[in-house]
Design a protein around this motif. Structure first.
Motif, PDB file in Angstrom:
ATOM      1  N   PRO A  79       0.818  -1.223   0.000  1.00  0.00           N
ATOM      2  CA  PRO A  79       0.000   0.000   0.000  1.00  0.00           C
ATOM      3  C   PRO A  79       0.848   1.268   0.000  1.00  0.00           C
ATOM      4  O   PRO A  79       0.452   2.292  -0.547  1.00  0.00           O
ATOM      5  N   PHE A 105      -5.495   2.803   4.257  1.00  0.00           N
ATOM      6  CA  PHE A 105      -5.016   1.654   4.997  1.00  0.00           C
ATOM      7  C   PHE A 105      -5.930   1.371   6.191  1.00  0.00           C
ATOM      8  O   PHE A 105      -6.672   0.415   6.218  1.00  0.00           O
ATOM      9  N   PHE A 106      -5.913   2.243   7.167  1.00  0.00           N
ATOM     10  CA  PHE A 106      -6.860   2.106   8.269  1.00  0.00           C
ATOM     11  C   PHE A 106      -6.860   3.377   9.094  1.00  0.00           C
ATOM     12  O   PHE A 106      -5.969   4.214   8.963  1.00  0.00           O
ATOM     13  N   LEU A 111      -5.830  -7.985   6.910  1.00  0.00           N
ATOM     14  CA  LEU A 111      -4.755  -7.721   7.876  1.00  0.00           C
ATOM     15  C   LEU A 111      -5.284  -7.010   9.119  1.00  0.00           C
ATOM     16  O   LEU A 111      -4.909  -7.328  10.238  1.00  0.00           O
ATOM     17  N   TYR A 117     -10.264   0.394  15.290  1.00  0.00           N
ATOM     18  CA  TYR A 117      -9.741   0.434  13.917  1.00  0.00           C
ATOM     19  C   TYR A 117     -10.909   0.533  12.930  1.00  0.00           C
ATOM     20  O   TYR A 117     -12.005   0.080  13.214  1.00  0.00           O
ATOM     21  N   GLN A 136      -8.620  -0.495  21.478  1.00  0.00           N
ATOM     22  CA  GLN A 136      -8.046   0.006  20.222  1.00  0.00           C
ATOM     23  C   GLN A 136      -9.123  -0.078  19.137  1.00  0.00           C
ATOM     24  O   GLN A 136      -9.621  -1.167  18.840  1.00  0.00           O
ATOM     25  N   VAL A 150       2.931   9.683   9.747  1.00  0.00           N
ATOM     26  CA  VAL A 150       2.676   8.431   9.056  1.00  0.00           C
ATOM     27  C   VAL A 150       3.653   8.322   7.901  1.00  0.00           C
ATOM     28  O   VAL A 150       3.704   9.183   7.047  1.00  0.00           O
ATOM     29  N   ILE A 194       4.104   3.739  11.864  1.00  0.00           N
ATOM     30  CA  ILE A 194       3.512   4.902  12.490  1.00  0.00           C
ATOM     31  C   ILE A 194       4.233   5.219  13.786  1.00  0.00           C
ATOM     32  O   ILE A 194       4.385   4.380  14.656  1.00  0.00           O
ATOM     33  N   PHE A 218      -7.048   4.542  13.173  1.00  0.00           N
ATOM     34  CA  PHE A 218      -6.721   3.914  14.458  1.00  0.00           C
ATOM     35  C   PHE A 218      -6.939   4.921  15.576  1.00  0.00           C
ATOM     36  O   PHE A 218      -6.460   6.054  15.501  1.00  0.00           O
ATOM     37  N   PRO A 258       1.548 -12.808   4.153  1.00  0.00           N
ATOM     38  CA  PRO A 258       2.192 -11.509   4.072  1.00  0.00           C
ATOM     39  C   PRO A 258       2.526 -10.987   5.456  1.00  0.00           C
ATOM     40  O   PRO A 258       1.788 -11.215   6.400  1.00  0.00           O
ATOM     41  N   ALA A 259       3.660 -10.299   5.515  1.00  0.00           N
ATOM     42  CA  ALA A 259       4.033  -9.735   6.811  1.00  0.00           C
ATOM     43  C   ALA A 259       3.040  -8.647   7.158  1.00  0.00           C
ATOM     44  O   ALA A 259       2.768  -7.787   6.331  1.00  0.00           O
ATOM     45  N   PRO A 260       2.474  -8.691   8.332  1.00  0.00           N
ATOM     46  CA  PRO A 260       1.528  -7.635   8.672  1.00  0.00           C
ATOM     47  C   PRO A 260       2.236  -6.306   8.718  1.00  0.00           C
ATOM     48  O   PRO A 260       3.356  -6.230   9.231  1.00  0.00           O
ATOM     49  N   PRO A 261       1.664  -5.271   8.140  1.00  0.00           N
ATOM     50  CA  PRO A 261       2.299  -3.969   8.210  1.00  0.00           C
ATOM     51  C   PRO A 261       2.314  -3.500   9.648  1.00  0.00           C
ATOM     52  O   PRO A 261       1.569  -4.002  10.480  1.00  0.00           O
ATOM     53  N   ALA A 262       3.190  -2.552   9.889  1.00  0.00           N
ATOM     54  CA  ALA A 262       3.318  -2.087  11.264  1.00  0.00           C
ATOM     55  C   ALA A 262       2.017  -1.439  11.693  1.00  0.00           C
ATOM     56  O   ALA A 262       1.678  -0.366  11.249  1.00  0.00           O
ATOM     57  N   MET A 263       1.280  -2.114  12.525  1.00  0.00           N
ATOM     58  CA  MET A 263       0.050  -1.554  13.053  1.00  0.00           C
ATOM     59  C   MET A 263       0.407  -0.652  14.224  1.00  0.00           C
ATOM     60  O   MET A 263       1.279  -0.990  15.014  1.00  0.00           O
ATOM     61  N   PRO A 264      -0.270   0.442  14.340  1.00  0.00           N
ATOM     62  CA  PRO A 264       0.001   1.271  15.492  1.00  0.00           C
ATOM     63  C   PRO A 264      -0.476   0.562  16.746  1.00  0.00           C
ATOM     64  O   PRO A 264      -1.436  -0.185  16.719  1.00  0.00           O
ATOM     65  N   SER A 265       0.208   0.763  17.797  1.00  0.00           N
ATOM     66  CA  SER A 265      -0.226   0.137  19.033  1.00  0.00           C
ATOM     67  C   SER A 265       0.222   0.995  20.195  1.00  0.00           C
ATOM     68  O   SER A 265       1.273   1.592  20.173  1.00  0.00           O
ATOM     69  N   VAL A 266      -0.632   1.058  21.186  1.00  0.00           N
ATOM     70  CA  VAL A 266      -0.225   1.798  22.371  1.00  0.00           C
ATOM     71  C   VAL A 266       0.739   0.970  23.183  1.00  0.00           C
ATOM     72  O   VAL A 266       1.412   1.453  24.065  1.00  0.00           O
TER      73      VAL A 266
END
Lengths: 437, 201
Positions: free
Chosen positions: A70, B56-57, B91, B77, B75, A250, A255, B59, A184-192
């Motif tokens: 993406p 993409f998403f 994903l 999304y 969280q 971003v 992120i 959050f 597929p490798a999961p894209p870097a999801m934001p996470s607290v």
């Protein structure tokens, strides 16, 4: 660099088209628009590098289609925006232009590195990094550090070497997607963060229909209660002034939440106002116009624009969008049956850009590009409207009075003249009498 | 699946807003973010195209407080609604604990609702999850359009189309006006937390 912005309009259109549809035709069009520009800009290295990146990304997207990363689709308009800035800003010196291009190329290299990482995951084909080295332009100490590769490329004197290296990079990117289907490798999801870790335990959640959890409901009622939600602009301002600003950057799917330096005691008016503007009502009006344009809606549109202008008279980023929306609205009021669909789409497009600039983009980077696009679209819209009006006027039959109508008009005119003559005679008579007496 | 960290006394739950394109998923989150900005205290992250569509998403992390001494971290999304981004939707669904399916009440969007729901079920299956078992709430969005004379589906038709088999709670709302946006969110969090109940006691 004196090349005018008008020469890259086709390229811009080709890139915008990719956002909505990825087809062979769209991607081939991109390639076609790049070629003449390459010839035109021969010897202008920063421009050529941008074109190379755009071309390579285009080939990658064409090949990978829905499997394309993406960020590759996102990076295209970014690189184009850089190219556009470099071309149109005549006051910018060459050093600054090179810095801008390098920044864009660094993003491209980050993407390349991400794709290379994916390729190296178990289940994927062995990576052809060696192929890059064969080109002789990989930085000796920078293998894996994409940024140095392109910096070296920019310093190469032979354009051929640049082409070769980019083609190799392209092959490398595409080979990633030719690999056997692996997860597929999961894209870097934001996470607290903070919860998942060695002490964390996963809980598989299943729907429970017949139970209640009063403590949870009570907590939710408290958190989402309406009371005390002043939601006030004043408080928001005060908070901005006293707390460190938090921005979300971003970049290529990764992120990061960065803490910036404490905000200045008196933040610029522009920034404060941008955060306070609400355009929900405008959105609703424009959305409703899609289903039919009525006098009421047009009145609401005019009122909302006037209201937003009054509330934010000096708002730099909003004013242009308001001008254009206002102009389209006025056209619909005066010619509600000319270029209606075009005008509705124009309103939606400009609104989208307005909302995008207010809520999502980093204004300092993208606002100018958004304004330029809006002005460009407005010009095209205006041309189309004028053409349709002219066409309509030409098609209208010349109105000629029938003999009967003509006779009627003559009678009316004659009667009017007779009455006037009679009145005039009466006045003259009165004057005579007055003089004699 | 949710995470519970007994040592740190924290619970993390992932809620995903799913649904057809232009259905109002991002608008739901926007509303929550704006209305409770001062309580949420964190930024909403959005990655959008030039046309303001979710690429993409989105959050939005929300810490709602404590239950039995555990910090509850939610969280939120959204997924991109456009058809071409199914890989991304898949994903984003990874590790989901609860879903809000935002359906569009407009008659012309009937097929999109059905297709999106079917695809959601398939995508969940690819993560070994079952739409019939996971906490799920339906939101029938854009009720505000009824005042504009736009043809809308009735609630009965929506239920017939989407909820006949699932039998999950639903809300008729307007994300733009904020009607039932909070109620929908409260319901899905509540349903998800009920699943955690044993762990929290």
């Amino acid at each position: 660099m004196s090349t005018g912005a008008e020469k890259i309009n086709d390229l811009k259109a080709a890139i915008l088209a990719i956002e909505w549809e990825i087809t062979d035709e769209v991607m081939d069009n991109l390639t076609r628009t790049i070629e003449p520009l390459k010839e035109q800009w021969a010897g202008k290295k920063p421009l050529l590098v941008c074109l190379q990146v755009i071309g390579t990304l285009g080939q990658y997207i064409k090949k990978a289609r829905e499997k394309a990363h993406p960020d590759a689709i996102k990076l295209l308009p970014d690189v184009f925006a850089t190219l556009e800035t470099v071309i149109t800003d005549e006051s910018m010196d060459d050093g600054r232009k090179i810095v801008l291009v390098r920044t864009a190329v660094d993003k491209y290299n980050k993407l390349k590195t991400q794709l290379a990482k994916r390729r190296k995951e178990p289940g994927r084909e062995s990576q052809p990094v060696a192929a890059v080295k064969k080109t002789g332009v990989e930085a000796p100490s920078g293998a894996g550090q994409g940024g140095s590769t392109i910096r070296d490329l920019m310093e190469q004197k032979e354009d051929q070497a640049v082409d070769g290296a980019f083609n190799t990079i392209f092959q490398e990117m595409v080979s990633d997607d030719r690999a056997p289907a692996a997860a597929p490798a999961p894209p870097a999801m934001p996470s607290v963060g903070g919860v998942a870790g060695p002490d964390a335990k996963e809980v598989v959640l299943a729907r429970v229909d017949d139970e209640e959890f009063p403590e949870a409901d009570s907590l939710l009622d408290d958190f989402f209660a309406d009371d005390g939600l002043a939601f006030s602009i004043t408080e928001a301002k005060a908070e901005k002034e006293t707390h460190a600003a938090e921005t979300v950057e971003v970049d290529l799917g990764q992120i990061e939440v960065k803490k910036e330096k404490a905000a200045e005691p008196t933040p610029p008016v522009e920034r404060m106002e941008e955060e306070e503007i609400t355009v929900d009502k405008l959105a609703r009006i424009i959305q409703n116009m899609k289903y039919g344009i009525s006098a009421t809606l047009l009145k609401q549109l005019a009122e909302e624009i006037a209201s937003l202008r009054n509330q934010h008279p000096d708002h730099y980023s909003v004013s242009l969008f308001m001008e254009v929306i206002g102009a389209v609205g006025r056209h619909l009021v005066s010619h509600g049956d000319v270029a209606v669909d075009l005008s509705r789409n124009m309103l939606q497009t400009v609104y989208d850009r307005l909302a995008h600039s207010l809520f999502t983009m980093q204004p300092q980077k993208n606002l100018l590009a958004s304004h330029l696009e809006t002005v460009h679209d407005y010009g095209k819209w205006h041309e189309q409207v004028v053409a349709e009006l002219a066409e309509r006027a030409a098609a209208e039959p010349k109105r000629e009075l029938s003999a009967e109508m003509e006779e009627t008009v003559k009678l009316i005119v004659r009667r009017e003249v007779d009455e006037l003559r009679k009145e005039l005679l009466e006045v003259i008579e009165k004057n005579k009498i007055a003089e004699e007496s | 699946m949710g995470f519970i960290n007994v040592k740190k006394k924290e619970v993390q739950i992932k809620i995903v807003y799913y649904g057809p394109g232009r259905g109002g998923k991002t608008t739901n989150l926007d509303y929550i973010n704006k209305k409770y900005k001062q309580r949420i205290k964190t930024e909403m992250v959005s990655i959008k195209t030039h046309g303001d569509r979710t690429l993409f998403f989105d959050f939005l992390p929300v810490d709602i407080g404590k239950i039995h001494g555990f910090d509850i971290k939610i969280q939120l999304y959204t997924v991109p609604g456009q058809v071409k981004y199914n890989a991304t939707r898949k994903l984003v669904l990874k590790g989901v604990d609860g879903i809000v399916f935002v359906a569009d009440l407009q008659k012309e969007r009937r097929d999109s609702n059905l297709k999106s729901l079917e695809q959601m079920k398939e995508n969940l299956l690819s993560h070994n999850k079952d739409a019939f078992k996971i906490p799920l709430v339906l939101q029938y969005n854009k009720i505000d359009l009824q005042n504009q004379g736009i043809p809308l589906l009735t609630v009965e038709e929506m239920e017939q189309d989407l909820n006949q088999e699932l039998r999950v709670p639903y809300f008729v709302g307007s994300a733009l006006a904020g009607d039932n946006v909070v109620e929908t969110l409260k319901k899905i969090i509540s349903m998800t937390l009920i699943s955690f109940r044993k762990e929290l006691q």
